[in-house]
Design an enzyme around this catalytic site. Structure first.
Site, PDB file in Angstrom:
ATOM      1  N   HIS A 186       0.823  -1.212   0.000  1.00 34.45           N
ATOM      2  CA  HIS A 186       0.000   0.000   0.000  1.00 34.45           C
ATOM      3  C   HIS A 186       0.855   1.258   0.000  1.00 34.45           C
ATOM      4  O   HIS A 186       0.452   2.283  -0.524  1.00 34.45           O
ATOM      5  CB  HIS A 186      -0.964  -0.008   1.190  1.00 34.45           C
ATOM      6  CG  HIS A 186      -2.154  -0.861   0.932  1.00 34.45           C
ATOM      7  ND1 HIS A 186      -2.315  -2.093   1.493  1.00 34.45           N
ATOM      8  CD2 HIS A 186      -3.225  -0.674   0.112  1.00 34.45           C
ATOM      9  CE1 HIS A 186      -3.443  -2.618   1.051  1.00 34.45           C
ATOM     10  NE2 HIS A 186      -4.003  -1.788   0.219  1.00 34.45           N
ATOM     11  N   ARG A 288     -10.224   5.659  -1.585  1.00 37.23           N
ATOM     12  CA  ARG A 288      -9.845   4.781  -0.475  1.00 37.23           C
ATOM     13  C   ARG A 288     -10.073   5.533   0.833  1.00 37.23           C
ATOM     14  O   ARG A 288      -9.182   6.237   1.314  1.00 37.23           O
ATOM     15  CB  ARG A 288      -8.379   4.373  -0.597  1.00 37.23           C
ATOM     16  CG  ARG A 288      -8.071   3.369  -1.707  1.00 37.23           C
ATOM     17  CD  ARG A 288      -6.583   3.045  -1.710  1.00 37.23           C
ATOM     18  NE  ARG A 288      -6.262   1.850  -2.446  1.00 37.23           N
ATOM     19  CZ  ARG A 288      -5.784   1.834  -3.699  1.00 37.23           C
ATOM     20  NH1 ARG A 288      -5.620   2.963  -4.345  1.00 37.23           N
ATOM     21  NH2 ARG A 288      -5.481   0.692  -4.288  1.00 37.23           N
ATOM     22  N   ARG A 324     -15.066   3.840  -1.225  1.00 40.49           N
ATOM     23  CA  ARG A 324     -14.939   2.520  -0.618  1.00 40.49           C
ATOM     24  C   ARG A 324     -14.975   2.662   0.895  1.00 40.49           C
ATOM     25  O   ARG A 324     -14.298   3.539   1.450  1.00 40.49           O
ATOM     26  CB  ARG A 324     -13.614   1.877  -1.061  1.00 40.49           C
ATOM     27  CG  ARG A 324     -13.412   0.505  -0.455  1.00 40.49           C
ATOM     28  CD  ARG A 324     -12.231  -0.195  -1.043  1.00 40.49           C
ATOM     29  NE  ARG A 324     -10.985   0.302  -0.484  1.00 40.49           N
ATOM     30  CZ  ARG A 324      -9.788  -0.149  -0.867  1.00 40.49           C
ATOM     31  NH1 ARG A 324      -9.690  -1.056  -1.819  1.00 40.49           N
ATOM     32  NH2 ARG A 324      -8.705   0.318  -0.308  1.00 40.49           N
ATOM     33  N   GLU A 422     -11.892  -9.206  -4.836  1.00 33.99           N
ATOM     34  CA  GLU A 422     -10.442  -9.219  -4.612  1.00 33.99           C
ATOM     35  C   GLU A 422      -9.988 -10.466  -3.865  1.00 33.99           C
ATOM     36  O   GLU A 422      -8.841 -10.562  -3.451  1.00 33.99           O
ATOM     37  CB  GLU A 422      -9.977  -7.942  -3.906  1.00 33.99           C
ATOM     38  CG  GLU A 422     -10.707  -7.610  -2.630  1.00 33.99           C
ATOM     39  CD  GLU A 422     -10.255  -6.281  -2.027  1.00 33.99           C
ATOM     40  OE1 GLU A 422      -9.225  -5.736  -2.447  1.00 33.99           O
ATOM     41  OE2 GLU A 422     -10.944  -5.806  -1.116  1.00 33.99           O
ATOM     42  N   ASN A 445      -4.882  -6.094  -6.988  1.00 31.83           N
ATOM     43  CA  ASN A 445      -3.717  -6.201  -6.093  1.00 31.83           C
ATOM     44  C   ASN A 445      -3.917  -7.357  -5.121  1.00 31.83           C
ATOM     45  O   ASN A 445      -3.054  -8.212  -4.946  1.00 31.83           O
ATOM     46  CB  ASN A 445      -3.518  -4.910  -5.299  1.00 31.83           C
ATOM     47  CG  ASN A 445      -3.526  -3.688  -6.187  1.00 31.83           C
ATOM     48  OD1 ASN A 445      -3.154  -3.781  -7.348  1.00 31.83           O
ATOM     49  ND2 ASN A 445      -3.953  -2.559  -5.665  1.00 31.83           N
ATOM     50  N   ASP A 446      -5.089  -7.361  -4.487  1.00 36.83           N
ATOM     51  CA  ASP A 446      -5.358  -8.447  -3.549  1.00 36.83           C
ATOM     52  C   ASP A 446      -5.737  -9.727  -4.276  1.00 36.83           C
ATOM     53  O   ASP A 446      -5.355 -10.816  -3.849  1.00 36.83           O
ATOM     54  CB  ASP A 446      -6.463  -8.036  -2.565  1.00 36.83           C
ATOM     55  CG  ASP A 446      -5.903  -7.174  -1.454  1.00 36.83           C
ATOM     56  OD1 ASP A 446      -4.833  -7.523  -0.931  1.00 36.83           O
ATOM     57  OD2 ASP A 446      -6.504  -6.139  -1.131  1.00 36.83           O
ATOM     58  N   ARG A 456       1.761  -9.566  -0.976  1.00 40.51           N
ATOM     59  CA  ARG A 456       2.082  -8.351  -1.746  1.00 40.51           C
ATOM     60  C   ARG A 456       3.093  -7.465  -1.042  1.00 40.51           C
ATOM     61  O   ARG A 456       3.650  -6.544  -1.635  1.00 40.51           O
ATOM     62  CB  ARG A 456       0.799  -7.582  -2.095  1.00 40.51           C
ATOM     63  CG  ARG A 456       0.047  -7.041  -0.917  1.00 40.51           C
ATOM     64  CD  ARG A 456      -1.354  -6.599  -1.300  1.00 40.51           C
ATOM     65  NE  ARG A 456      -1.427  -5.211  -1.715  1.00 40.51           N
ATOM     66  CZ  ARG A 456      -2.570  -4.524  -1.824  1.00 40.51           C
ATOM     67  NH1 ARG A 456      -3.718  -5.105  -1.607  1.00 40.51           N
ATOM     68  NH2 ARG A 456      -2.557  -3.266  -2.167  1.00 40.51           N
ATOM     69  N   CYS A 493     -10.101  -1.591 -10.411  1.00 37.50           N
ATOM     70  CA  CYS A 493      -9.481  -0.458  -9.730  1.00 37.50           C
ATOM     71  C   CYS A 493      -8.121  -0.818  -9.138  1.00 37.50           C
ATOM     72  O   CYS A 493      -7.479   0.001  -8.505  1.00 37.50           O
ATOM     73  CB  CYS A 493     -10.403   0.096  -8.650  1.00 37.50           C
ATOM     74  SG  CYS A 493     -10.714  -1.086  -7.329  1.00 37.50           S
TER      75      CYS A 493
HETATM   76  C1  PEP Z   1      -6.832  -4.003  -4.745  1.00 41.46           C
HETATM   77  O1  PEP Z   1      -6.686  -4.868  -3.879  1.00 41.46           O
HETATM   78  O2  PEP Z   1      -6.575  -4.181  -5.950  1.00 41.46           O
HETATM   79  C2  PEP Z   1      -7.337  -2.662  -4.382  1.00 41.46           C
HETATM   80  C3  PEP Z   1      -7.670  -1.767  -5.273  1.00 41.46           C
HETATM   81  O3  PEP Z   1      -7.401  -2.375  -3.049  1.00 41.46           O
HETATM   82  P1  PEP Z   1      -6.106  -2.054  -2.145  1.00 41.46           P
HETATM   83  O4  PEP Z   1      -4.912  -1.971  -3.056  1.00 41.46           O
HETATM   84  O5  PEP Z   1      -6.392  -0.776  -1.452  1.00 41.46           O
HETATM   85  O6  PEP Z   1      -6.054  -3.220  -1.236  1.00 41.46           O
HETATM   86 MG    MG Z   2      -7.543  -4.571  -1.916  1.00 41.01          MG
END
Ligand code: PEP
Ligand code: MG
Length: 540
Positions: A186, A288, A324, A422, A445-446, A456, A493
């Site tokens: 993050h 976020r 979110r 996710e 990402n998740d 990650r 996203c």
């Molecule tokens: C993701 O997981 O792709 C996402 C957009 O949320 P974050 O990166 O804030 O976990």
């Molecule tokens: Mg996420």
């Protein structure tokens, strides 16, 4: 002049003095002239540390047993012990020490005294003294350590948590250089969304503090004490970079016409609003909200949240704003949530898992969001969904909040509800979930972290985050098809949306919206235009 390599996060340049960021709990000041002020700081820290001990005592008694609770009770007694306080006051008054240095010394003296006792029970209390002194020092050093540089600088640190990053003044952050951290963390996402060049995996050194440096995000290098000629060369590049950024802001979006794909922005702070408005995006695809929580020392209440959401909605006018709900937990921690340390935080108590247990927190946010809905075009997005039950519970809570607000006479609008896809579980039941919500937003990402079983936060695993892995491609197709079959809009996203080598494929899959950080927008916009001109997507 010295050069260091790192893993780059954004291909931009920064030039400036280095500010070496030290963690909380590090005593940086030992001497103080104003003893009265130091005594006042000590009294305040004592009250806060006492509150922590008492809370921990209560929690331990509830969740463990009385004997664990007693440990915290003993620590609370040390915080309040008159002899201990007397010793600290003496060090402040007579030796001119800062409160944190005085507590540290008093803690050591006290602990040594206990350790030298015969009685095994008393001997063991030395550890409690060190813990209690640790709480006090934490409260005393936090404000100093979290502030970041007071003027524009390149921040160098061993690592930076998202909370530490968002608490720094944005205009003072020219760039980041850290020893630890991964491309998908993050903190890295934050750096990209703030347009801040960053390098990870650099062998940083506190002795660099105050030195002049060039951070070249294109080449992935940090140049320390650059020669004058090189500095001049980079200053010219920096001017060019600023000019290019201004020009790309002016570019027309050219879509949002239903023919191709909607392009939206990811933000985490109201200070990005002006840029979003200027950037011609179709809306905000991901706000976020947890970053609002991380940047504060206290949880923002309903009124404060309402004002912020209203400001975002009013600024965007007719354009859609997807906010979110709180995705706190895992690597995003705020002290006031008092989250326990977990063995596997990414698989732990996070996002809706926390919100559904902390209904007070969740309802406050939902009330603020629904109240703000009257001022624009709001959609609410829920993170980290894994079960149908969660969605049902969330929808019931939303209904309850709407009814309560209506009964209070509050004007509300229809608000589309969406969920983040996710987790592999959510992707695999996306056909069922699509019956329950208005839209999906794919958090790649998740989704990649959980599907590829790759943390990650772990820099050694960055290479595993391959967006062309067939498992990821299959899941994306499945989510889009399942969503569309039930009339559910499907957005993306996560950072994969910013990977211009995948834009054409995402468009071919039928993704309705891509939402990316502001610095990534111009590149994605060009990739969409290229894809629209390519034969492969004319049949969209
Ligand atoms: C993701 O997981 O792709 C996402 C957009 O949320 P974050 O990166 O804030 O976990
Ligand atoms: Mg996420």
């Amino acid at each position: 002049m010295k050069q260091f390599n790192g893993k780059t996060i954004l291909d931009k340049i920064a030039i400036g003095k280095i500010y070496f960021y030290r963690k909380q709990n590090v005593i940086r000041r030992y001497r103080a002239k104003d003893a009265a002020r130091e005594l006042e700081r000590y009294e305040k820290a004592k009250a806060e540390a006492l509150e922590t001990c008492e809370r921990m005592e209560e929690k331990a008694k509830k969740e463990a047993d009385d004997s664990v609770g007693e440990i915290f009770a003993a620590q609370a007694m040390i915080c309040m012990d008159e002899e201990f306080s007397g010793l600290v006051s003496d060090y402040i008054n007579k030796a001119g020490m800062t409160a944190e240095a005085a507590v540290n010394l008093a803690g050591n003296v006290y602990a040594e005294r206990f350790e030298s006792m015969e009685d095994a029970y008393i001997k063991d209390r030395a550890a409690d003294i060190k813990d209690a002194a640790g709480y006090l020092i934490e409260y005393l050093t936090r404000a100093d350590a979290n502030a970041g540089p007071a003027e524009p600088a390149i921040v160098v640190a061993m690592d930076l948590t998202p909370a530490e990053t968002v608490r720094m003044e944005r205009e003072n952050l020219l760039g980041f250089v850290t020893r630890n951290g991964s491309f998908h963390s993050h903190t890295a996402i934050l750096a990209r969304s703030m347009g801040t060049p960053a390098l990870l995996g650099v062998n940083v050194n506190p002795a660099w503090h105050g030195k002049t440096a060039i951070l070249d995000g294109e080449k992935g290098i940090l140049i320390l004490d650059p020669e004058e000629s090189l500095l001049e060369e980079y200053q010219k590049k920096l001017l060019l970079q600023e000019k290019e950024a201004e020009e790309s802001e002016k570019e027309e979006s050219g879509f949002g016409d239903g023919k191709s794909i909607r392009l939206c922005a990811n933000i985490g702070d109201v200070c990005d609003l002006d840029k979003v408005k200027r950037s011609n995006v179709a809306g905000i695809g991901l706000f976020r909200s947890e970053f609002l929580f991380l940047s504060r020392k206290k949880m923002p209440g309903e009124e404060e949240q309402f004002r912020i959401y209203k400001q975002v909605l009013e600024a965007m006018g007719e354009r859609n704003v997807t906010i979110r709900t709180l995705d706190i937990g895992s690597d995003k921690k705020a002290d006031y949530f008092h989250l326990e340390k977990e063995e596997n935080p990414a698989l732990g108590y996070r996002a809706v898992r926390l919100c559904l247990r902390r209904k007070d927190v969740f309802k406050t946010q939902l009330r603020a969001l629904y109240r703000a809905s009257a001022y624009g075009n709001l959609s609410i997005l829920f993170p980290m969904i894994t079960t149908m039950g969660e969605v049902e519970e969330i929808k019931a809570l939303c209904k309850q909040v709407r009814e309560e607000l209506r009964a209070e006479g509050t004007e509300l609008k229809q608000v589309p509800l969406g969920i983040m896809i996710e987790t592999p579980a959510a992707a695999l039941i996306s056909d069922l979930l699509a019956d329950e919500v208005d839209f999906f937003s794919i958090g790649t990402n998740d989704l990649m972290q959980y599907t590829l079983a790759a943390d990650r936060e772990n820099a050694r695993l960055d290479a595993l985050f391959d967006p062309s892995h067939p498992a990821i491609v299959r899941l994306l197709n499945m989510i889009v098809n399942n969503g569309h079959a039930k009339g559910c809009k499907v957005c993306i996203c996560g950072e994969l949306g910013a990977d211009v080598s995948r834009t054409e494929e995402l468009m071919r899959m039928g993704i309705d919206e891509i939402s990316v950080s502001l610095p990534a927008l111009p590149g994605v916009r060009r990739a969409v235009k290229r894809a629209l001109n390519s034969e492969n997507v004319t049949s969209l």
